[in-house]
Design a protein around this motif. Structure first.
Motif, short mmCIF file in Angstrom:
data_model
loop_
_atom_site.label_atom_id
_atom_site.label_comp_id
_atom_site.label_asym_id
_atom_site.label_seq_id
_atom_site.Cartn_x
_atom_site.Cartn_y
_atom_site.Cartn_z
N LEU A 18 0.83 -1.21 0.00
CA LEU A 18 0.00 0.00 0.00
C LEU A 18 0.86 1.26 0.00
O LEU A 18 0.55 2.24 -0.70
CB LEU A 18 -0.92 -0.01 1.22
CG LEU A 18 -2.03 -1.07 1.22
CD1 LEU A 18 -2.76 -1.07 2.56
CD2 LEU A 18 -3.02 -0.83 0.08
N ALA A 22 0.82 4.01 -3.00
CA ALA A 22 0.45 5.39 -2.65
C ALA A 22 1.50 6.39 -3.11
O ALA A 22 1.16 7.52 -3.49
CB ALA A 22 0.23 5.50 -1.14
N CYS A 164 -3.82 5.44 0.79
CA CYS A 164 -3.71 4.83 -0.54
C CYS A 164 -5.03 4.91 -1.28
O CYS A 164 -5.07 5.24 -2.47
CB CYS A 164 -3.26 3.37 -0.40
SG CYS A 164 -2.95 2.55 -1.98
#
Length: 310
Positions: A18, A22, A164
Motif C-alpha cells: 500500500l 500510494a 492509498c
C-alpha cells in the motif's frame, strides 16, 4: 512454523504494498512534470517536522505528524526563496541546500532526544519498522471477522490503507485535469483549469502519502517508490494510462519481492544476519528500473519530453 510466518507476514507485506502504490501514483505525474526530486525533497523535509511534532505531543500520531510535516514544508519553501533571492543562485541549488540541511537537523534532533518509549530513531526514520508490524492476534482467516482480533491490527495498516485509497480516488477524479495540465499547461489555462492549484494539490497529495508511509516504511522506500516504479514504467510505454498501470505493477512487485528476499534471502546464502525489508524493497525497485533502462522498449527515448507520452 511456516504457516505462522505466512500468516504474520501478510500484514507488513500489505503495508509495504500500500505504501509503494500510494507513492508511485503521484510519482508518475511528478516525473512527467520534471519534478521527480520533489518526492526526495518531501521525504527529507518531513523528518524534522515529524520529530518536532513528537517533541510537542510526546506521541507518534497521524494528525500531529501531518501537521508537523506541513509546517516543515512551509519553512522549507520560505528558506528556498530566501536562499535563492539573497544568494542569487539557481532554484535547484537552493532546494538541495535546504532539504539536506533540514534532514540533517532532523537527524541531529533525533540523536539528542529520548525516543525509547516509541519507535522513532535514526534507523527508524531511514528504514521504518516494517518487520515489526505483525498482527499477533491473527489465528487464521476467521480473524477478519473477529472484532477483538481486528482491534489488534497495527495502526499503520489503517493509516496507509486510507491514504492509498484517497490517492487512488483523487487520481481517478482529477485524471483529466492532471493529464491536460501535465502535458499542455497553456491549453489547460485556456480551458480555465486551475493549473497552479492542480500542481499544488499534486504536491500536497505526494506529501500526505509520504507522511503516511514514513512511520511504517521509512524514508528509503518513500524516495524509491516516488521515482523508480514510475520511471521504469515510462521506459516501458509511451501512453499515460499504461504507464500508471505499469508503475502500480512495478511498485507491488518491488514490495512483494523485496519483502520475500529480505526474509529468505540470507537463509538462501547460509547467513543468519537480518536484512532490512525497507532497504531490500528499495533495492528491488532499483533493479527493476535498471532492467527497464536496459530492455525497455522506449529506453532510447528517455531524453524526450513529456510531449511524447500520450
Amino acid at each position: 512454523m511456516g504457516n505462522e510466518f505466512v500468516q504474520f507476514s501478510l500484514t507488513p507485506l500489505l503495508i509495504g504494498v500500500l505504501a509503494a502504490v500510494a507513492c508511485a501514483l503521484p510519482g508518475n505525474f511528478l516525473i512527467l512534470r520534471r519534478q521527480a526530486l520533489i518526492g526526495d525533497a518531501i521525504s527529507h523535509v518531513v523528518l524534522p517536522g515529524i520529530v518536532v511534532a513528537f517533541l510537542v505531543t510526546g506521541a507518534v500520531a497521524a494528525i500531529p505528524m501531518l501537521l508537523g510535516a506541513a509546517g516543515a514544508a512551509l519553512v522549507a519553501v520560505v528558506l528556498i526563496e530566501a536562499i535563492k533571492r539573497l544568494g542569487r543562485i539557481e532554484p535547484g541549488a537552493a532546494m538541495g541546500v535546504t532539504f539536506t540541511t533540514l534532514f540533517a537537523a532532523g537527524v541531529l534532533i533525533l540523536e539528542q532526544t529520548d525516543t525509547s518509549a516509541v519507535h522513532l530513531d535514526v534507523e527508524h526514520a531511514l528504514m521504518g519498522n516494517l518487520e515489526s508490524l505483525i498482527w499477533f492476534r491473527a489465528k487464521g482467516w476467521g480473524s477478519l471477522l473477529d472484532p477483538v482480533a481486528l482491534a489488534a491490527l497495527p495502526d499503520e495498516l489503517g493509516r496507509i490503507a486510507v491514504v492509498c485509497a484517497l490517492v487512488v480516488v483523487l487520481t481517478i477524479v482529477f485524471w483529466r485535469w492532471l493529464k491536460i495540465s501535465t502535458f499542455d499547461e497553456g491549453f489547460a489555462q485556456a480551458l480555465g483549469l486551475p493549473v497552479t492549484a492542480i500542481g499544488l494539490g499534486l504536491v500536497i497529495t505526494a506529501a500526505v502519502a509520504a507522511v503516511a508511509a514514513f512511520d511504517a516504511v521509512g524514508s528509503i522506500i518513500v524516495i524509491a517508490m516516488f521515482i523508480c516504479p514510475p520511471a521504469a514504467a515510462r521506459l516501458v510505454t509511451n501512453r499515460l494510462e499504461h504507464q500508471v498501470m505499469w508503475s502500480v505493477v512495478f511498485a507491488v512487485l518491488s514490495a512483494v519481492l523485496g519483502y520475500v528476499f529480505a526474509g529468505y534471502g540470507p537463509l538462501w546464502f547460509g547467513s543468519q544476519n537480518a536484512v532490512s525489508a525497507a532497504g531490500m524493497i528499495a533495492a528491488v525497485s532499483g533493479v527493476i528500473l535498471g532492467l527497464a533502462c536496459l530492455f525497455g522498449p522506449h529506453r532510447s527515448r528517455v531524453g524526450v519530453g513529456r510531449e511524447e507520452v500520450l
